[in-house]
Motif scaffolding. Sequence first.
Motif, PDB file in Angstrom:
ATOM      1  N   TYR A   2      -1.780  -1.029  -4.173  1.00 34.79           N
ATOM      2  CA  TYR A   2      -2.695   0.107  -4.336  1.00 34.79           C
ATOM      3  C   TYR A   2      -1.949   1.388  -4.017  1.00 34.79           C
ATOM      4  O   TYR A   2      -1.154   1.456  -3.067  1.00 34.79           O
ATOM      5  N   ASP A   3      -2.213   2.420  -4.822  1.00 33.99           N
ATOM      6  CA  ASP A   3      -1.688   3.748  -4.558  1.00 33.99           C
ATOM      7  C   ASP A   3      -2.777   4.753  -4.892  1.00 33.99           C
ATOM      8  O   ASP A   3      -3.477   4.618  -5.902  1.00 33.99           O
ATOM      9  N   ILE A   4      -2.899   5.774  -4.047  1.00 29.52           N
ATOM     10  CA  ILE A   4      -3.962   6.764  -4.222  1.00 29.52           C
ATOM     11  C   ILE A   4      -3.840   7.505  -5.549  1.00 29.52           C
ATOM     12  O   ILE A   4      -4.835   7.990  -6.105  1.00 29.52           O
ATOM     13  N   ASN A   5      -2.617   7.565  -6.110  1.00 25.68           N
ATOM     14  CA  ASN A   5      -2.394   8.257  -7.376  1.00 25.68           C
ATOM     15  C   ASN A   5      -2.591   7.346  -8.596  1.00 25.68           C
ATOM     16  O   ASN A   5      -2.395   7.784  -9.735  1.00 25.68           O
ATOM     17  N   ASN A   6      -2.961   6.089  -8.336  1.00 26.64           N
ATOM     18  CA  ASN A   6      -3.213   5.133  -9.418  1.00 26.64           C
ATOM     19  C   ASN A   6      -2.013   4.963 -10.355  1.00 26.64           C
ATOM     20  O   ASN A   6      -2.171   4.783 -11.561  1.00 26.64           O
ATOM     21  N   LYS A   7      -0.798   5.033  -9.767  1.00 26.45           N
ATOM     22  CA  LYS A   7       0.411   4.776 -10.546  1.00 26.45           C
ATOM     23  C   LYS A   7       0.976   3.432 -10.106  1.00 26.45           C
ATOM     24  O   LYS A   7       1.363   3.259  -8.957  1.00 26.45           O
ATOM     25  N   PHE A   8       1.003   2.486 -11.058  1.00 22.86           N
ATOM     26  CA  PHE A   8       1.422   1.139 -10.695  1.00 22.86           C
ATOM     27  C   PHE A   8       2.585   0.679 -11.574  1.00 22.86           C
ATOM     28  O   PHE A   8       2.526   0.825 -12.796  1.00 22.86           O
TER      29      PHE A   8
ATOM     30  N   CYS B 198      -4.967  -3.091  -7.396  1.00 22.81           N
ATOM     31  CA  CYS B 198      -6.170  -3.156  -6.579  1.00 22.81           C
ATOM     32  C   CYS B 198      -6.846  -1.782  -6.575  1.00 22.81           C
ATOM     33  O   CYS B 198      -6.199  -0.760  -6.786  1.00 22.81           O
ATOM     34  N   SER B 199      -8.123  -1.769  -6.320  1.00 17.01           N
ATOM     35  CA  SER B 199      -8.889  -0.522  -6.373  1.00 17.01           C
ATOM     36  C   SER B 199      -8.884   0.230  -5.057  1.00 17.01           C
ATOM     37  O   SER B 199      -9.333   1.377  -4.994  1.00 17.01           O
ATOM     38  N   SER B 200      -8.370  -0.387  -3.986  1.00 15.15           N
ATOM     39  CA  SER B 200      -8.370   0.264  -2.676  1.00 15.15           C
ATOM     40  C   SER B 200      -7.395  -0.445  -1.746  1.00 15.15           C
ATOM     41  O   SER B 200      -6.971  -1.578  -2.001  1.00 15.15           O
ATOM     42  N   SER B 201      -7.076   0.232  -0.643  1.00 14.36           N
ATOM     43  CA  SER B 201      -6.251  -0.399   0.398  1.00 14.36           C
ATOM     44  C   SER B 201      -6.974  -1.600   0.984  1.00 14.36           C
ATOM     45  O   SER B 201      -6.355  -2.628   1.292  1.00 14.36           O
ATOM     46  N   ALA B 202      -8.291  -1.477   1.138  1.00 17.42           N
ATOM     47  CA  ALA B 202      -9.083  -2.575   1.706  1.00 17.42           C
ATOM     48  C   ALA B 202      -8.973  -3.833   0.859  1.00 17.42           C
ATOM     49  O   ALA B 202      -8.901  -4.953   1.388  1.00 17.42           O
ATOM     50  N   GLU B 203      -8.928  -3.653  -0.460  1.00 17.39           N
ATOM     51  CA  GLU B 203      -8.816  -4.816  -1.346  1.00 17.39           C
ATOM     52  C   GLU B 203      -7.469  -5.503  -1.167  1.00 17.39           C
ATOM     53  O   GLU B 203      -7.383  -6.742  -1.164  1.00 17.39           O
ATOM     54  N   VAL B 204      -6.408  -4.724  -1.000  1.00 16.39           N
ATOM     55  CA  VAL B 204      -5.081  -5.311  -0.761  1.00 16.39           C
ATOM     56  C   VAL B 204      -5.098  -6.112   0.531  1.00 16.39           C
ATOM     57  O   VAL B 204      -4.654  -7.269   0.581  1.00 16.39           O
TER      58      VAL B 204
ATOM     59  N   ILE C 113       0.861  -1.178   0.000  1.00 15.66           N
ATOM     60  CA  ILE C 113       0.000   0.000   0.000  1.00 15.66           C
ATOM     61  C   ILE C 113       0.898   1.229   0.000  1.00 15.66           C
ATOM     62  O   ILE C 113       1.641   1.467   0.958  1.00 15.66           O
ATOM     63  N   GLY C 114       0.842   1.994  -1.096  1.00 18.99           N
ATOM     64  CA  GLY C 114       1.728   3.142  -1.284  1.00 18.99           C
ATOM     65  C   GLY C 114       2.820   2.782  -2.267  1.00 18.99           C
ATOM     66  O   GLY C 114       3.759   2.066  -1.923  1.00 18.99           O
ATOM     67  N   LEU C 115       2.684   3.261  -3.505  1.00 25.91           N
ATOM     68  CA  LEU C 115       3.643   2.893  -4.548  1.00 25.91           C
ATOM     69  C   LEU C 115       4.388   4.120  -5.076  1.00 25.91           C
ATOM     70  O   LEU C 115       4.478   4.351  -6.277  1.00 25.91           O
ATOM     71  N   GLY C 116       4.923   4.887  -4.122  1.00 25.44           N
ATOM     72  CA  GLY C 116       5.812   5.987  -4.477  1.00 25.44           C
ATOM     73  C   GLY C 116       7.204   5.444  -4.742  1.00 25.44           C
ATOM     74  O   GLY C 116       7.374   4.308  -5.183  1.00 25.44           O
ATOM     75  N   LEU C 117       8.232   6.230  -4.428  1.00 25.15           N
ATOM     76  CA  LEU C 117       9.608   5.816  -4.702  1.00 25.15           C
ATOM     77  C   LEU C 117       9.980   4.533  -3.962  1.00 25.15           C
ATOM     78  O   LEU C 117      10.514   3.595  -4.547  1.00 25.15           O
ATOM     79  N   VAL C 118       9.684   4.501  -2.659  1.00 20.51           N
ATOM     80  CA  VAL C 118      10.056   3.329  -1.852  1.00 20.51           C
ATOM     81  C   VAL C 118       9.186   2.126  -2.198  1.00 20.51           C
ATOM     82  O   VAL C 118       9.691   1.012  -2.379  1.00 20.51           O
ATOM     83  N   GLY C 119       7.875   2.326  -2.283  1.00 25.69           N
ATOM     84  CA  GLY C 119       6.975   1.214  -2.587  1.00 25.69           C
ATOM     85  C   GLY C 119       7.280   0.578  -3.928  1.00 25.69           C
ATOM     86  O   GLY C 119       7.247  -0.654  -4.071  1.00 25.69           O
ATOM     87  N   THR C 120       7.599   1.406  -4.906  1.00 20.80           N
ATOM     88  CA  THR C 120       7.938   0.876  -6.225  1.00 20.80           C
ATOM     89  C   THR C 120       9.236   0.076  -6.179  1.00 20.80           C
ATOM     90  O   THR C 120       9.332  -1.010  -6.761  1.00 20.80           O
ATOM     91  N   ALA C 121      10.228   0.603  -5.460  1.00 18.19           N
ATOM     92  CA  ALA C 121      11.503  -0.122  -5.330  1.00 18.19           C
ATOM     93  C   ALA C 121      11.294  -1.465  -4.641  1.00 18.19           C
ATOM     94  O   ALA C 121      11.865  -2.485  -5.044  1.00 18.19           O
ATOM     95  N   ILE C 122      10.466  -1.481  -3.603  1.00 17.63           N
ATOM     96  CA  ILE C 122      10.175  -2.732  -2.897  1.00 17.63           C
ATOM     97  C   ILE C 122       9.470  -3.723  -3.816  1.00 17.63           C
ATOM     98  O   ILE C 122       9.763  -4.930  -3.811  1.00 17.63           O
ATOM     99  N   SER C 123       8.555  -3.218  -4.640  1.00 21.02           N
ATOM    100  CA  SER C 123       7.848  -4.119  -5.559  1.00 21.02           C
ATOM    101  C   SER C 123       8.824  -4.783  -6.518  1.00 21.02           C
ATOM    102  O   SER C 123       8.702  -5.986  -6.808  1.00 21.02           O
ATOM    103  N   TYR C 124       9.812  -4.044  -7.015  1.00 20.08           N
ATOM    104  CA  TYR C 124      10.809  -4.620  -7.909  1.00 20.08           C
ATOM    105  C   TYR C 124      11.617  -5.704  -7.204  1.00 20.08           C
ATOM    106  O   TYR C 124      11.902  -6.764  -7.768  1.00 20.08           O
ATOM    107  N   ARG C 125      12.003  -5.427  -5.948  1.00 25.82           N
ATOM    108  CA  ARG C 125      12.785  -6.400  -5.208  1.00 25.82           C
ATOM    109  C   ARG C 125      11.989  -7.697  -4.994  1.00 25.82           C
ATOM    110  O   ARG C 125      12.520  -8.800  -5.147  1.00 25.82           O
ATOM    111  N   LEU C 126      10.723  -7.556  -4.619  1.00 24.39           N
ATOM    112  CA  LEU C 126       9.893  -8.734  -4.352  1.00 24.39           C
ATOM    113  C   LEU C 126       9.632  -9.544  -5.623  1.00 24.39           C
ATOM    114  O   LEU C 126       9.734 -10.778  -5.622  1.00 24.39           O
ATOM    115  N   ILE C 127       9.303  -8.853  -6.705  1.00 22.72           N
ATOM    116  CA  ILE C 127       9.039  -9.539  -7.970  1.00 22.72           C
ATOM    117  C   ILE C 127      10.289 -10.260  -8.450  1.00 22.72           C
ATOM    118  O   ILE C 127      10.236 -11.402  -8.924  1.00 22.72           O
ATOM    119  N   ASP C 128      11.440  -9.608  -8.281  1.00 16.79           N
ATOM    120  CA  ASP C 128      12.716 -10.215  -8.677  1.00 16.79           C
ATOM    121  C   ASP C 128      13.011 -11.472  -7.878  1.00 16.79           C
ATOM    122  O   ASP C 128      13.723 -12.361  -8.342  1.00 16.79           O
TER     123      ASP C 128
END
Length: 285
Positions: free
Chosen positions: A33-39, A46-52, A10-25
């Motif tokens: 989910y990110d409030i700015n809808n940037k994935f 996901c459409s909301s934090s609740a969905e995550v 939840i939160g895909l800014g600079l840190v969240g995006t970097a973490i996603s790359y590490r996990l996927i790798d």
Amino acid sequence: MNDKNKIGIIGLGLVGTAISYRLIDSGFDVVGYDINNKFPESIENCSSSAEVISNCERVIFCLPTNEVLMNVISDCRDHFRAGQILIDTGTGSPEEVNRVYEKLKVLEVSFLEATIAGSSELLKCKKAQVFLSGDKEVIDNQVDIIDALTEKSFYLGASGMASKFKLVHNLILGLNRAVLAEGLQFAESYGFDSEHVLSILKQTPAYSVVMDAKGERMVKRNYSSPQARLNQHLKDVKLIISESEKSKSITPLSSLHEALLESVADNGLGGGDNSAIMEAFNRDA
């Protein structure tokens, strides 16, 4: 649902995006989910934090403040389940962290801190370190996530201790950036070429890792495509000063640092890379 391979962010800014790359790798399936809808690519949106939270047993929070974190937890209260693991990577007040911990404890949800030492770029390359706090047994069971994020982590103790240590770390790191910026500007005032100065300083006792991470950006005045935003560090410095007042610590350099950062932010560079502290010493600004 008990799919340990599916991790929520939840939160895909600079840190969240970097973490996603590490996990996927590392072979994890990531939903986010990110409030700015940037994935980032390869993330299940996901459409909301609740969905995550509803779809993952382990969720990583990468939010800008504890206030935002608390709001998300309050809004999603009905979606939590006993036994879930929530991991917070943010830097916030230790008191607020403990309030989050107690709120989730009532729901039988484990709350762990995993604060990051280093920029999003270092994190993405697995070169950042992680400060951990919370229930040690629960943390030991998250070794797969921790190993995906970093080659070096440190356990600091009970809930809130990772936030405290991150503030100590950020105080020293931020002042190192400010000192480098002042030194480079001083060298330029003598007529030295700052890029040549930087190359020499890296080979002397004045060397610091900050020279590698931020020196070239400072020399070139390149603050775009931030690895870590100046405004975010200003938030941390304000928190450091607030915490120092509570503990009666003496932090005059941090007070000066706050003023320098505010001068840069006031000139419109708060959203740029934190190497923009260089502009605090720009006489023409």
